[in-house]
Structure formats: structure tokens, C-alpha cells
Design an enzyme around this catalytic site. Structure first.
Site, PDB file in Angstrom:
ATOM      1  N   ASN A  90       0.783  -1.368  -0.037  1.00  0.00           N
ATOM      2  CA  ASN A  90       0.026  -0.024  -0.020  1.00  0.00           C
ATOM      3  C   ASN A  90       0.934   1.284  -0.031  1.00  0.00           C
ATOM      4  O   ASN A  90       0.511   2.406  -0.463  1.00  0.00           O
ATOM      5  CB  ASN A  90      -0.995  -0.225   1.283  1.00  0.00           C
ATOM      6  CG  ASN A  90      -1.453   1.335   1.446  1.00  0.00           C
ATOM      7  OD1 ASN A  90      -2.525   1.674   1.173  1.00  0.00           O
ATOM      8  ND2 ASN A  90      -1.056   2.012   2.476  1.00  0.00           N
ATOM      9  N   TYR A 194       3.738  10.564 -11.142  1.00  0.00           N
ATOM     10  CA  TYR A 194       2.906   9.422 -10.253  1.00  0.00           C
ATOM     11  C   TYR A 194       1.916   8.567 -10.935  1.00  0.00           C
ATOM     12  O   TYR A 194       2.152   7.244 -10.869  1.00  0.00           O
ATOM     13  CB  TYR A 194       1.843  10.204  -9.466  1.00  0.00           C
ATOM     14  CG  TYR A 194       0.758   9.500  -8.634  1.00  0.00           C
ATOM     15  CD1 TYR A 194       1.243   8.696  -7.218  1.00  0.00           C
ATOM     16  CD2 TYR A 194      -0.404   9.337  -9.091  1.00  0.00           C
ATOM     17  CE1 TYR A 194       0.383   8.070  -6.481  1.00  0.00           C
ATOM     18  CE2 TYR A 194      -1.549   8.630  -8.148  1.00  0.00           C
ATOM     19  CZ  TYR A 194      -0.864   7.924  -7.032  1.00  0.00           C
ATOM     20  OH  TYR A 194      -1.733   7.280  -6.151  1.00  0.00           O
ATOM     21  N   LYS A 198       2.643   4.246 -11.188  1.00  0.00           N
ATOM     22  CA  LYS A 198       1.572   3.519 -10.962  1.00  0.00           C
ATOM     23  C   LYS A 198       1.356   2.579 -12.282  1.00  0.00           C
ATOM     24  O   LYS A 198       0.925   1.347 -11.922  1.00  0.00           O
ATOM     25  CB  LYS A 198       0.178   3.994 -10.506  1.00  0.00           C
ATOM     26  CG  LYS A 198       0.136   4.874  -9.219  1.00  0.00           C
ATOM     27  CD  LYS A 198       0.317   3.818  -8.260  1.00  0.00           C
ATOM     28  CE  LYS A 198       0.372   4.323  -6.829  1.00  0.00           C
ATOM     29  NZ  LYS A 198       0.313   3.345  -5.657  1.00  0.00           N
ATOM     30  N   VAL A 230      -9.785   9.135  -2.027  1.00  0.00           N
ATOM     31  CA  VAL A 230      -9.979   8.793  -0.378  1.00  0.00           C
ATOM     32  C   VAL A 230      -9.688  10.012   0.298  1.00  0.00           C
ATOM     33  O   VAL A 230      -8.539  10.621  -0.032  1.00  0.00           O
ATOM     34  CB  VAL A 230      -9.183   7.704  -0.204  1.00  0.00           C
ATOM     35  CG1 VAL A 230      -9.428   7.154   1.328  1.00  0.00           C
ATOM     36  CG2 VAL A 230      -9.736   6.439  -1.012  1.00  0.00           C
TER      37      VAL A 230
HETATM   38  P1  NDP Z   1      -1.221   8.791   2.699  1.00  0.00           P
HETATM   39  O1  NDP Z   1      -0.361   9.709   2.227  1.00  0.00           O
HETATM   40  O2  NDP Z   1      -2.193   8.959   3.567  1.00  0.00           O
HETATM   41  O3  NDP Z   1      -0.175   7.365   3.119  1.00  0.00           O
HETATM   42  C1  NDP Z   1       0.788   6.875   2.523  1.00  0.00           C
HETATM   43  C2  NDP Z   1       1.522   5.878   3.590  1.00  0.00           C
HETATM   44  O4  NDP Z   1       2.635   5.257   3.053  1.00  0.00           O
HETATM   45  C3  NDP Z   1       2.108   6.504   4.820  1.00  0.00           C
HETATM   46  O5  NDP Z   1       2.149   5.777   5.648  1.00  0.00           O
HETATM   47  C4  NDP Z   1       3.659   6.716   4.357  1.00  0.00           C
HETATM   48  O6  NDP Z   1       4.300   6.734   5.498  1.00  0.00           O
HETATM   49  C5  NDP Z   1       3.988   5.673   3.737  1.00  0.00           C
HETATM   50  N1  NDP Z   1       5.158   5.771   3.018  1.00  0.00           N
HETATM   51  C6  NDP Z   1       5.690   6.482   2.030  1.00  0.00           C
HETATM   52  N2  NDP Z   1       6.787   6.170   1.408  1.00  0.00           N
HETATM   53  C7  NDP Z   1       7.055   4.974   2.099  1.00  0.00           C
HETATM   54  C8  NDP Z   1       8.365   4.267   2.160  1.00  0.00           C
HETATM   55  N3  NDP Z   1       9.100   4.671   1.539  1.00  0.00           N
HETATM   56  N4  NDP Z   1       8.369   3.135   2.918  1.00  0.00           N
HETATM   57  C9  NDP Z   1       7.276   2.864   3.738  1.00  0.00           C
HETATM   58  N5  NDP Z   1       6.080   3.371   3.838  1.00  0.00           N
HETATM   59  C10 NDP Z   1       6.117   4.786   2.950  1.00  0.00           C
HETATM   60  O7  NDP Z   1      -1.801   7.833   1.310  1.00  0.00           O
HETATM   61  P2  NDP Z   1      -3.171   7.006   1.022  1.00  0.00           P
HETATM   62  O8  NDP Z   1      -3.453   6.327   2.309  1.00  0.00           O
HETATM   63  O9  NDP Z   1      -3.965   8.025   0.243  1.00  0.00           O
HETATM   64  O10 NDP Z   1      -2.360   6.168  -0.209  1.00  0.00           O
HETATM   65  C11 NDP Z   1      -2.270   4.687   0.072  1.00  0.00           C
HETATM   66  C12 NDP Z   1      -1.950   3.851  -1.247  1.00  0.00           C
HETATM   67  O11 NDP Z   1      -3.284   4.158  -1.989  1.00  0.00           O
HETATM   68  C13 NDP Z   1      -0.969   4.762  -2.102  1.00  0.00           C
HETATM   69  O12 NDP Z   1      -0.238   3.650  -2.634  1.00  0.00           O
HETATM   70  C14 NDP Z   1      -1.822   5.597  -3.195  1.00  0.00           C
HETATM   71  O13 NDP Z   1      -0.940   5.830  -4.208  1.00  0.00           O
HETATM   72  C15 NDP Z   1      -3.038   4.762  -3.471  1.00  0.00           C
HETATM   73  N6  NDP Z   1      -4.117   5.566  -3.713  1.00  0.00           N
HETATM   74  C16 NDP Z   1      -4.659   6.556  -2.939  1.00  0.00           C
HETATM   75  C17 NDP Z   1      -5.596   7.337  -3.436  1.00  0.00           C
HETATM   76  C18 NDP Z   1      -6.413   8.587  -2.677  1.00  0.00           C
HETATM   77  O14 NDP Z   1      -7.372   8.854  -3.026  1.00  0.00           O
HETATM   78  N7  NDP Z   1      -5.648   8.711  -1.487  1.00  0.00           N
HETATM   79  C19 NDP Z   1      -6.332   7.399  -4.846  1.00  0.00           C
HETATM   80  C20 NDP Z   1      -5.618   6.253  -5.807  1.00  0.00           C
HETATM   81  C21 NDP Z   1      -4.304   5.300  -5.141  1.00  0.00           C
HETATM   82  P3  NDP Z   1       4.787   8.369   6.434  1.00  0.00           P
HETATM   83  O15 NDP Z   1       3.458   8.762   7.135  1.00  0.00           O
HETATM   84  O16 NDP Z   1       5.957   8.238   6.793  1.00  0.00           O
HETATM   85  O17 NDP Z   1       4.706   9.425   4.973  1.00  0.00           O
END
Ligand code: NDP
Length: 278
Positions: A90, A194, A198, A230
């Protein structure tokens, strides 16, 4: 001695959709659930918050861009459990639209995390997958928009049904190099760092499906999905779905029962199979 209890782990789960996936797994999955975070203190805070709901996930540090961190997690899983039953990839990053970071930097950093980090973690953990394991790669519908914006020639390279992980990694590097030279558009790539990262995750999922279908371990499924738009930090809280709604399709895929024939190697949105590349 190994603990043969079933177990599952979610990357980037200290907040957002990953956090909600851990919450859902704690409620629906019999076995140890690991919340992972690159920053230990943020992970521990998330654990406390879930503890206050009566849920008991475990924690392990994981930065998917750090080989040493990946290696520590792999060794821990191998020595403690001897295997892995569910892996939800994720973790991801996205630059804001208003970001002033140069496009070449956005391309390099986005691909390093979203594509390369995911691929490296899978390389390390796939040998640990047990029969009937489920792998969920959280991609995005943005990969659909990005592939459509590629030239026909570039599309053909990504969508070649014989593409290997090495070929895909080379294409990702070619995109980064082109972004650095400023000629990515004339080479047939879109100006979406981005989106291209993806595309990498969506194509990687198809390759992994092919590889694991030929694996002697029985019934291992890999699927990719889009969680929808989201309300998280990534979307600057503009998304209309709650994190639990965003976690629904990833959870559905993580918990597909043994013997499931479909979805397998697919891309899903709202629990439905979509052709992401048409
Ligand atoms: P958030 O930014 O809320 O959370 C992202 C998470 O990924 C955080 O826990 C962050 O940690 C972690 N992260 C980032 N880089 C790393 C790394 N190098 N190693 C480990 N963890 C890491 O994003 P979302 O919850 O919105 O997104 C989750 C997934 O869903 C992503 O892959 C995103 O691309 C995908 N997505 C989201 C959408 C949306 O509308 N939100 C739409 C489509 C896809 P930290 O807190 O340290 O930054």
C-alpha cells in the site's frame, strides 16, 4: 522454532488507507497482523490508536526504499514465522499538484518509492509466501490515464505480454532519464510522475501473477486495485471516500478464500475487475 500461525503485513500503514486495511484485517483475519511504518514513532502511535479500539496489530519498521530495512523485515518474518500469508503493498507517495519540485526529481522519487520499493519488497518477501497466499498491490486508476497518454510505441512495450521485471525496470529508468533530459514527451511518455509509477505497479502485478501461476506453491494470487478517491493526506483530504471505504477493495482481495480462480492477476476497482490498460 517457527510460529505457524497465519500472518499478514501491510506497507505504509501508520495512516490513511493502509491504516484502515490493518484495522479491517484485525477484525476479519485470524492471525497476526503487522502494521508497518518507515517512522517507528508514527507506527507506534497508530498501534496505540488501534489498541484503543480493542484491536491488537503488531508493529515492524519498514521503509520500502531502504534495502537494509527490507532485509531486517524479511529476516524477522523468516525466523519468527517461516512464511507470509498476506502482503498488501500500500505504501506510496504523490507530489502535490502545486509542487515546485522539478519534474525530473518527481519522476525519480515517485518511481523509487511506488514502483522500485514495491518491486524490491516483493523480491525479498515472495520466497516466504505460503501456498494460498494473497498479494494486493495498491495501484491507481491514474495508471489508466497515464498509459493512455503514452505513445502507441511506448504502450506496446509496457503491454507486451512477455514483458519481464527487468524490462519493466529498464522502461521506468528510461522514463526517469528522459525526464532528466527534458525529452520524456518526445519519447512518448506523459508528464505524470505518479501516473507512470502506478503504470509500473499495474504492469508489475501482471508479471507477478504470471510468475506465481507457474510457481510450485499452490494457489498464490496477486491482484492490483484502485482504492478510489479517498480522504487522506495524499489527496489533501479532498477524496470523497473514508479510509475504511478506500480499504474495502484491498481487503476483499487480501481475504479471497482458498481456491479462488478469479480475480487472479487482475486490476480491480469497487471489487470489480477493470481493464486498466484500455
Ligand atoms: P497517505 O499519504 O495517507 O499514506 C501513505 C503511506 O505510505 C504513509 O503511511 C506513508 O508513511 C507511507 N510511505 C510513503 N513512503 C514510504 C516508504 N518509502 N516506505 C514505507 N512507507 C512509506 O496515502 P493514502 O493512504 O492515500 O495512499 C495509500 C495508497 O493508495 C498509495 O499507494 C496511493 O498511491 C494509493 N491511492 C490513493 C488514492 C487516494 O485518493 N488517497 C487514490 C488512488 C490510489 P509516512 O507517514 O511516513 O509518510
Amino acid at each position: 522454532m517457527f510460529c505457524y500461525q497465519t500472518r499478514t503485513m501491510v506497507t505504509g500503514s501508520n495512516k490513511g488507507i493502509g491504516y484502515a486495511i490493518v484495522r479491517g484485517l484485525c477484525k476479519q483475519f485470524e492471525g497476526d497482523v503487522y502494521l508497518t511504518a518507515r517512522k517507528e514513532e508514527l507506527g507506534q502511535e497508530a498501534i496505540k490508536s488501534l489498541n484503543s479500539e480493542g484491536l491488537s496489530p503488531k508493529f515492524h519498521q519498514l521503509d520500502i526504499t531502504d534495502q537494509a530495512s527490507i532485509g531486517r523485515l524479511r529476516d524477522f518474518l523468516k525466523n519468527t514465522y517461516g512464511g507470509l500469508d498476506i502482503l498488501v503493498n500500500n505504501a506510496g507517495i504523490a507530489y502535490k499538484q502545486a509542487s515546485t519540485a522539478p519534474f525530473a526529481e518527481q519522476a525519480e522519487v515517485s518511481i523509487r518509492t511506488n514502483y522500485q520499493g514495491t518491486s524490491d519488497l516483493c523480491n525479498a518477501l515472495f520466497p516466504l509466501l505460503r501456498p494460498h497466499a494473497r498479494v494486493v498491490n495498491v495501484s491507481s486508476m491514474v495508471s489508466t490515464f497515464a498509459i493512455k497518454k503514452c505513445s502507441k510505441e511506448v504502450q506496446a512495450k509496457f503491454l507486451n505480454y512477455k514483458i519481464t521485471v527487468d524490462d519493466l525496470t529498464n522502461l521506468m529508468h528510461d522514463f526517469i532519464q528522459a525526464a532528466k533530459k527534458g525529452n520524456h514527451e518526445s519519447k512518448g511518455y506523459p508528464s505524470s510522475a505518479y501516473g507512470m509509477s502506478k503504470v509500473g505497479v499495474s504492469v508489475l502485478s501482471e508479471i507477478q501473477h504470471r510468475q506465481l501461476s507457474a510457481d510450485p506453491r499452490e494457489d498464490i494470487l496477486v491482484n492490483a486495485c484502485c482504492p478510489g478517491y479517498v480522504n487522506t493526506d495524499m489527496s489533501s483530504h479532498k477524496g470523497h471516500k473514508t479510509i475504511d471505504q478506500g480499504a474495502d477493495t484491498p481487503l476483499y482481495l487480501a481475504l479471497l478464500p482458498p481456491g479462488t480462480k478469479s480475480p487472479a492477476g487482475n486490476f480491480l476497482s469497487e471489487r470489480k475487475i477493470k481493464k486498466w490498460n484500455e
